[in-house]
Scaffold this motif. Sequence first.
Motif, mmCIF file in Angstrom:
data_model
loop_
_atom_site.group_PDB
_atom_site.id
_atom_site.type_symbol
_atom_site.label_atom_id
_atom_site.label_comp_id
_atom_site.label_asym_id
_atom_site.label_seq_id
_atom_site.Cartn_x
_atom_site.Cartn_y
_atom_site.Cartn_z
ATOM 1 N N GLN A 187 64.622 -45.326 -13.902
ATOM 2 C CA GLN A 187 64.450 -46.796 -13.484
ATOM 3 C C GLN A 187 65.864 -47.584 -13.815
ATOM 4 O O GLN A 187 66.155 -48.624 -13.515
ATOM 5 C CB GLN A 187 63.197 -47.447 -13.933
ATOM 6 N N ASP A 188 66.438 -47.055 -14.984
ATOM 7 C CA ASP A 188 67.295 -48.009 -15.643
ATOM 8 C C ASP A 188 68.799 -47.141 -15.899
ATOM 9 O O ASP A 188 69.569 -47.547 -16.727
ATOM 10 C CB ASP A 188 67.069 -48.619 -16.716
ATOM 11 N N CYS A 189 69.021 -45.931 -15.329
ATOM 12 C CA CYS A 189 70.375 -45.201 -15.880
ATOM 13 C C CYS A 189 70.363 -43.925 -14.560
ATOM 14 O O CYS A 189 69.424 -43.686 -13.981
ATOM 15 C CB CYS A 189 70.233 -44.643 -16.990
ATOM 16 N N GLY A 190 71.392 -43.201 -14.531
ATOM 17 C CA GLY A 190 71.606 -42.390 -13.804
ATOM 18 C C GLY A 190 72.290 -42.567 -12.509
ATOM 19 O O GLY A 190 72.994 -41.647 -11.750
ATOM 20 N N SER A 191 72.396 -43.980 -12.175
ATOM 21 C CA SER A 191 73.216 -44.520 -10.762
ATOM 22 C C SER A 191 73.777 -45.727 -10.974
ATOM 23 O O SER A 191 73.381 -46.544 -12.078
ATOM 24 C CB SER A 191 72.409 -44.257 -9.767
ATOM 25 N N LEU A 192 74.578 -45.942 -10.495
ATOM 26 C CA LEU A 192 75.249 -47.318 -10.223
ATOM 27 C C LEU A 192 74.567 -48.164 -9.457
ATOM 28 O O LEU A 192 75.136 -48.322 -8.144
ATOM 29 C CB LEU A 192 76.716 -47.213 -10.166
ATOM 30 N N GLU A 193 73.667 -48.944 -9.629
ATOM 31 C CA GLU A 193 72.679 -49.969 -9.035
ATOM 32 C C GLU A 193 72.556 -51.241 -9.692
ATOM 33 O O GLU A 193 72.409 -51.081 -10.784
ATOM 34 C CB GLU A 193 71.626 -49.335 -8.542
ATOM 35 N N PRO A 194 72.826 -52.352 -8.994
ATOM 36 C CA PRO A 194 72.452 -53.722 -9.403
ATOM 37 C C PRO A 194 71.069 -53.601 -10.123
ATOM 38 O O PRO A 194 70.036 -53.124 -9.679
ATOM 39 C CB PRO A 194 72.576 -54.706 -8.466
ATOM 40 N N GLY A 195 70.963 -54.066 -11.435
ATOM 41 C CA GLY A 195 69.713 -54.156 -12.259
ATOM 42 C C GLY A 195 69.616 -53.117 -13.101
ATOM 43 O O GLY A 195 68.989 -53.181 -14.214
ATOM 44 N N LYS A 196 70.209 -51.922 -13.019
ATOM 45 C CA LYS A 196 70.362 -50.810 -13.889
ATOM 46 C C LYS A 196 71.245 -50.996 -15.297
ATOM 47 O O LYS A 196 72.054 -52.055 -14.998
ATOM 48 C CB LYS A 196 70.689 -49.370 -13.267
ATOM 49 N N ARG A 197 71.067 -50.389 -16.284
ATOM 50 C CA ARG A 197 71.600 -50.685 -17.481
ATOM 51 C C ARG A 197 73.269 -50.394 -17.280
ATOM 52 O O ARG A 197 73.558 -49.373 -16.422
ATOM 53 C CB ARG A 197 71.157 -49.687 -18.624
ATOM 54 N N ALA A 198 74.060 -50.929 -17.889
ATOM 55 C CA ALA A 198 75.543 -51.033 -17.375
ATOM 56 C C ALA A 198 76.281 -49.850 -18.406
ATOM 57 O O ALA A 198 76.748 -50.123 -19.336
ATOM 58 C CB ALA A 198 76.227 -52.264 -17.549
ATOM 59 N N ASP A 199 75.760 -48.726 -17.974
ATOM 60 C CA ASP A 199 76.348 -47.415 -18.658
ATOM 61 C C ASP A 199 77.554 -46.814 -17.515
ATOM 62 O O ASP A 199 76.951 -46.194 -16.535
ATOM 63 C CB ASP A 199 75.469 -46.266 -18.839
ATOM 64 N N VAL A 200 78.786 -46.939 -17.744
ATOM 65 C CA VAL A 200 79.679 -46.440 -17.016
ATOM 66 C C VAL A 200 80.793 -45.953 -17.431
ATOM 67 O O VAL A 200 81.064 -46.124 -18.614
ATOM 68 C CB VAL A 200 80.209 -47.848 -16.079
ATOM 69 N N LEU A 201 81.419 -44.840 -16.744
ATOM 70 C CA LEU A 201 82.392 -43.957 -17.150
ATOM 71 C C LEU A 201 83.725 -44.229 -16.238
ATOM 72 O O LEU A 201 83.457 -44.294 -15.279
ATOM 73 C CB LEU A 201 82.254 -42.593 -17.242
ATOM 74 N N LEU A 202 84.850 -44.453 -16.815
ATOM 75 C CA LEU A 202 86.194 -44.384 -16.169
ATOM 76 C C LEU A 202 86.749 -42.943 -16.597
ATOM 77 O O LEU A 202 86.944 -42.626 -17.847
ATOM 78 C CB LEU A 202 87.171 -45.426 -16.710
ATOM 79 N N LEU A 203 87.079 -42.336 -15.625
ATOM 80 C CA LEU A 203 87.579 -40.961 -15.679
ATOM 81 C C LEU A 203 89.209 -40.606 -15.471
ATOM 82 O O LEU A 203 89.744 -41.793 -14.504
ATOM 83 C CB LEU A 203 86.968 -40.005 -14.766
ATOM 84 N N HIS A 204 89.657 -39.805 -15.952
ATOM 85 C CA HIS A 204 91.267 -39.632 -15.887
ATOM 86 C C HIS A 204 91.845 -39.182 -14.379
ATOM 87 O O HIS A 204 92.757 -39.397 -13.937
ATOM 88 C CB HIS A 204 92.035 -38.826 -16.670
ATOM 89 N N VAL A 205 90.809 -38.689 -13.702
ATOM 90 C CA VAL A 205 91.048 -38.013 -12.272
ATOM 91 C C VAL A 205 90.873 -39.299 -11.166
ATOM 92 O O VAL A 205 90.009 -40.141 -11.257
ATOM 93 C CB VAL A 205 90.165 -36.988 -12.074
ATOM 94 N N PRO A 206 91.458 -39.001 -10.125
ATOM 95 C CA PRO A 206 91.264 -39.792 -8.919
ATOM 96 C C PRO A 206 90.191 -39.206 -7.795
ATOM 97 O O PRO A 206 90.003 -39.987 -6.878
ATOM 98 C CB PRO A 206 92.823 -39.582 -8.337
ATOM 99 N N ASP A 207 89.842 -38.049 -8.009
ATOM 100 C CA ASP A 207 88.754 -37.780 -6.951
ATOM 101 C C ASP A 207 87.662 -36.764 -7.569
ATOM 102 O O ASP A 207 88.314 -36.016 -8.564
ATOM 103 C CB ASP A 207 89.782 -36.723 -6.097
ATOM 104 N N TYR A 208 86.478 -36.937 -7.256
ATOM 105 C CA TYR A 208 85.681 -35.948 -8.001
ATOM 106 C C TYR A 208 85.457 -34.717 -7.863
ATOM 107 O O TYR A 208 85.176 -33.819 -8.795
ATOM 108 C CB TYR A 208 84.141 -36.705 -7.678
ATOM 109 N N ARG A 209 86.173 -34.200 -7.076
ATOM 110 C CA ARG A 209 86.549 -32.696 -6.874
ATOM 111 C C ARG A 209 87.173 -32.104 -7.764
ATOM 112 O O ARG A 209 87.183 -31.086 -7.969
ATOM 113 C CB ARG A 209 87.036 -32.414 -5.410
ATOM 114 N N GLU A 210 87.981 -32.735 -8.641
ATOM 115 C CA GLU A 210 88.694 -32.340 -9.648
ATOM 116 C C GLU A 210 87.843 -31.974 -11.050
ATOM 117 O O GLU A 210 88.261 -31.595 -11.832
ATOM 118 C CB GLU A 210 89.914 -33.171 -9.964
ATOM 119 N N LEU A 211 86.535 -32.632 -10.973
ATOM 120 C CA LEU A 211 85.885 -32.548 -12.264
ATOM 121 C C LEU A 211 85.300 -31.080 -12.627
ATOM 122 O O LEU A 211 85.342 -30.568 -13.770
ATOM 123 C CB LEU A 211 84.613 -33.562 -12.201
#
Length: 422
Positions: A379-403
């Motif tokens: 209900q409050d983490c695991g995805s980026l949706e309005p109302g959820k807790r603001a837990d956010v990562l900025l990554l060094h890569v430009p594309d998720y396929r590099e992860l």
Amino acid sequence: MPIAQPYSLLIRNAAQVLTLVGPPPDKPLAGAAMSEWRIIDLGYVACYGGSIAAVGPMHELDEALIGPDTRIIEATGRVVMPGLVECHTHLVFGGNRADEFQRKLQGESYLDILASGGGILSTVRKTRAASDEELLAQALHHLKGFRHYGVTTLETKTGYGLDKPTELRLLRVARQAGQRQPVRIVNTFLGAHVPGPEYKGRPADYLAYLAAEVLPEVQGAAEFVDVFCEEGAFGVADARRYLQRARDLGFKLKIHAEQLHDLGGCLMAAELGATSVDHCDYLTPEGAAHVAAAGQGRTVAVLLPLVPMFLRQAQYAPGRQFVDAGLPVAISTDFNPGSCPSKNLWLALQVACLKMGLTPREALAAVTLNAAWAIDRQQDCGSLEPGKRADVLLLHVPDYRELPYWLGENPVAQVVIGGEVV
């Protein structure tokens, strides 16, 4: 309705925003849905206080809500995604087992080490002997490491006390650790890790002791009750009775099962409504379909790929077949001193792709939204949706396929927990 006040934090111009938002809204992601969640190219995430206020493409950003006090983070050329959810760890313990690792590398078997007083019981001795201050200092050290890898919510299990006083101490230390740093802690009681040394050869008596004397005192201190259902630990029938007692007391249920043998513990726990079944290396694809049906699509299989890697075992959970069978899958490290002394959840994600057959998008769902479902925090983490807790990562890569491609690397550039850059 739009927020009247200016945003407190704005992350903008991201190359990709991995929202992890997709149907269904009332169950973990399973089957095709594990790879059908939304990615926004050239997007933003806006926060107000500790919560997410808006997520979308840059052309939809309301510039009127950027005020003089809005903290702006430029994410040009970077992936932005939810904080990682670590859904299976053993955070609090005394000492380590590096000496035993050396012995394993020199050819000694686990049973040989156990017979000489090593294995889990060596950690139990060290944990019982450690002070609360020592346990807390070590837990805080490990939590700092988890933050470094972008973990923003973490489940921790007891299980290295195996007596009432120490198990209660482990819960207390975990709670204190959660209060002293920003990563949120979710407590699980795993007094039923193996029989305590005082109950050697009497697993049913040990479970009866836990059920009668310890579980009532754990209420309010732990949210989940877990049990290790495996040869050498606890059998299916005894584990069922114990979990039923825990459920009657109001606990949510978890199980360590099918790690070394296919005993049927996963299905038994799913039939009792377990939130997760963990390890699952010997759960068959057919068994996975039965677990998915018994759990009505809500029981999550938590896969722990670093454990067989560290133990040099050939058998990995058939994650590809689990997904195809409709069983929701999460990934965790199983951080612990014996079978996985690693906090690198990215490495677990990568090994899940390499050895368990998950795709990059499925693996990302498995360390975020499905991991949140595995600890009842969807209900409050695991995805980026309005109302959820603001837990956010900025990554060094430009594309998720590099992860999963940059093997062993930590892609985290910045970590935001509850709207604060940490």
